[in-house]
Design a protein around this motif. Sequence first.
Motif: not given
Length: 358
Positions: A268-296
């Motif tokens: 979620i922290g990384a998304i904040e930085a990616l958004k600020a840099a103009g990266v769009q959802p789906g531009d990168l393939f991102i795999v995370s770990v946990d399965g929290t509500r935030g991850g969902f």
Amino acid sequence: MKLSKVTKVLVVVMVFAMMLTACATKATEAPAAAPAATEAPAAAAAETEAPAAEAAFGQADCAPNCSYADMVMCFPQLGAESDWRTANTASFKSEAENLGFQLVFSDAQQKQENQISAVRACIQQGVSVIALPPVVEDGWDAVLTEANNAGIPVIVVDRSVSADESLYMAHIGSDMFLEGQRAAEEFNKKFPEGAKVLELSGTTGSGAAVGRADGFRDALADNIEIIDSQTGNFTRAEAVPVMQAFLQKYKAGEDFQGIFIHNDDMGIGAIEALKAAGVQPGDLFIVSVDGTRGGFQAMVDGWFQADVECNPLLAPQVAEMGLKIMNGDAASVEKHTLTNETVYYPENAAELLPTRQY
Ligand code: AHR
């Protein structure tokens, strides 16, 4: 026959010498007989005394009828760095309330020295069991030995320790190596032609970060290269500058195509930085770990393409094991209990999100 005076003297001397020799022999024989005389009572005692039944390690005075009301569980939580950790703490607090055991809770703020002090205080207090979620793997030998010497069983919870297995009763947690392998398989499926990826890793030296990094490297295809790896210490706040630095160094989509992130909070922290840099959802393939509500939510929003589950709801298993040990049943306790986990995908993230417990 008449004996001369000299002969008479000689006879007297010889008789006297023989008497002396006889006395000396008797004196040296005596000690040899002594142990036989003292051994007899010992042998008799051995025959009459029944061997005392030894209490199992960690067995409480209430055994075999201990209930949760008798249990005092020490839980020196490592910190509050993530939503996963918050759920883990809540699991222990609510289980204590529901089952009726006493929980001695502390928050070490991600510092091993704080956790060690908390364990020592619990040993002093004479708790029934210590459930230890170790912030890092190394450096536990001394305090685990102290708990052992005090007869207090330690159940290592969540992350692993590198200490010898004889120093703790059991480990209950996730297979972090498998989680890393599962993440790698997602990249292998997505990039059969190869790719370059970044890694945002967890707390340096923690069982979770070490296991996930090793598992990832173990299963990653040869044509996928990890071009950089930095720690974000499992927190949102620390992940933001790490991602910003990555984006200054490497061009998203050109220099790298994907990111493996060791937990949802850092994601979620990384998304904040990616958004600020103009990266769009789906531009990168991102795999995370946990399965929290935030991850969902990140999957629903298109940022994460997979979320490898790591289950924080460990208290029911730990409490049950603690009671078993208190009742003298340590012998039936498994050394390693691994949590059953899966991988979640965006396809059904929206549907599952409302059902998530953490
Ligand atoms: O040890 C478990 C890890 O620690 C979780 O993945 C992470 O969210 C937590 O901080």
